[in-house]
Design a protein around this motif. Structure first.
Motif, short mmCIF file in Angstrom:
data_model
loop_
_atom_site.label_atom_id
_atom_site.label_comp_id
_atom_site.label_asym_id
_atom_site.label_seq_id
_atom_site.Cartn_x
_atom_site.Cartn_y
_atom_site.Cartn_z
N MET A 39 0.84 -1.21 0.00
CA MET A 39 0.00 0.00 0.00
C MET A 39 0.87 1.26 0.00
O MET A 39 0.61 2.19 -0.76
N GLU A 43 0.90 3.97 -2.99
CA GLU A 43 0.55 5.37 -2.69
C GLU A 43 1.66 6.32 -3.16
O GLU A 43 1.38 7.38 -3.72
N GLY A 69 -6.48 -0.06 -4.86
CA GLY A 69 -7.78 -0.48 -4.36
C GLY A 69 -7.76 -1.91 -3.85
O GLY A 69 -8.31 -2.22 -2.79
N TYR A 72 -5.97 -1.99 -0.51
CA TYR A 72 -6.85 -1.51 0.56
C TYR A 72 -7.87 -2.57 0.94
O TYR A 72 -8.16 -2.78 2.12
N ASP A 77 -9.74 -2.21 4.42
CA ASP A 77 -10.07 -0.78 4.42
C ASP A 77 -11.00 -0.51 3.24
O ASP A 77 -10.58 -0.04 2.18
N VAL A 79 -13.37 1.63 2.83
CA VAL A 79 -13.58 3.04 2.47
C VAL A 79 -12.51 3.50 1.49
O VAL A 79 -12.82 4.06 0.43
N ARG A 80 -11.25 3.27 1.81
CA ARG A 80 -10.18 3.70 0.92
C ARG A 80 -10.18 2.89 -0.37
O ARG A 80 -9.85 3.43 -1.44
N SER A 82 -12.83 1.76 -1.89
CA SER A 82 -13.90 2.36 -2.68
C SER A 82 -13.46 3.68 -3.30
O SER A 82 -13.75 3.97 -4.46
N GLU A 83 -12.72 4.48 -2.54
CA GLU A 83 -12.21 5.76 -3.06
C GLU A 83 -11.26 5.54 -4.23
O GLU A 83 -11.31 6.27 -5.22
N ALA A 84 -10.39 4.55 -4.11
CA ALA A 84 -9.44 4.26 -5.19
C ALA A 84 -10.20 3.83 -6.45
O ALA A 84 -9.89 4.29 -7.56
N SER A 87 -11.97 6.82 -8.04
CA SER A 87 -11.02 7.66 -8.78
C SER A 87 -10.70 7.03 -10.13
O SER A 87 -10.66 7.71 -11.15
#
Length: 109
Positions: A39, A43, A69, A72, A77, A79-80, A82-84, A87
């Motif tokens: 991760m 990142e 993603g 994560y 994780d 939430v993160r 899903s954010e990845a 995006s």
């Protein structure tokens, strides 16, 4: 590192090669179950790449966001993850794997 007499595109390609190698190493970490290091490396590569303008780097960024993603997800994780995936899909709505993963990690906005 850019040297005198070196074409700027050579420097860009060298930089992209280094980022790809970092992505490959992060993927190796994932395969070994070392999710935290993977991760962190994903990142760093995403941050280094920024918002690319050329197609090759845009496609590479898609791969990175997908890999991030997945990392994560493996660390639970959601939430993160899903954010990845969001995006990724904002940049490339046609990315089928991102659609599937996004639906698996769906968290209402």
């Amino acid at each position: 590192r850019f040297r005198a007499g070196q074409d700027e595109s050579d420097s860009d390609e060298h930089s992209l090669t280094g980022l790809r190698m970092s992505n490959n190493l992060a993927t190796l970490y994932m395969l070994q179950g070392n999710v935290d290091d993977a991760m962190q490396m994903y990142e760093q590569v995403v941050a280094s790449l920024g918002q690319p303008q050329d197609k090759a780097r845009q496609n590479f960024r898609s791969t990175l966001l997908y890999n991030l993603g997945r990392a994560y997800e493996d660390s639970n994780d959601v939430v993160r993850a899903s954010e990845a995936y969001r995006s990724l899909l904002e940049e490339h709505p046609e990315y089928v794997n991102g659609k599937g993963m996004s639906s698996l990690t769906y968290i209402p906005g």
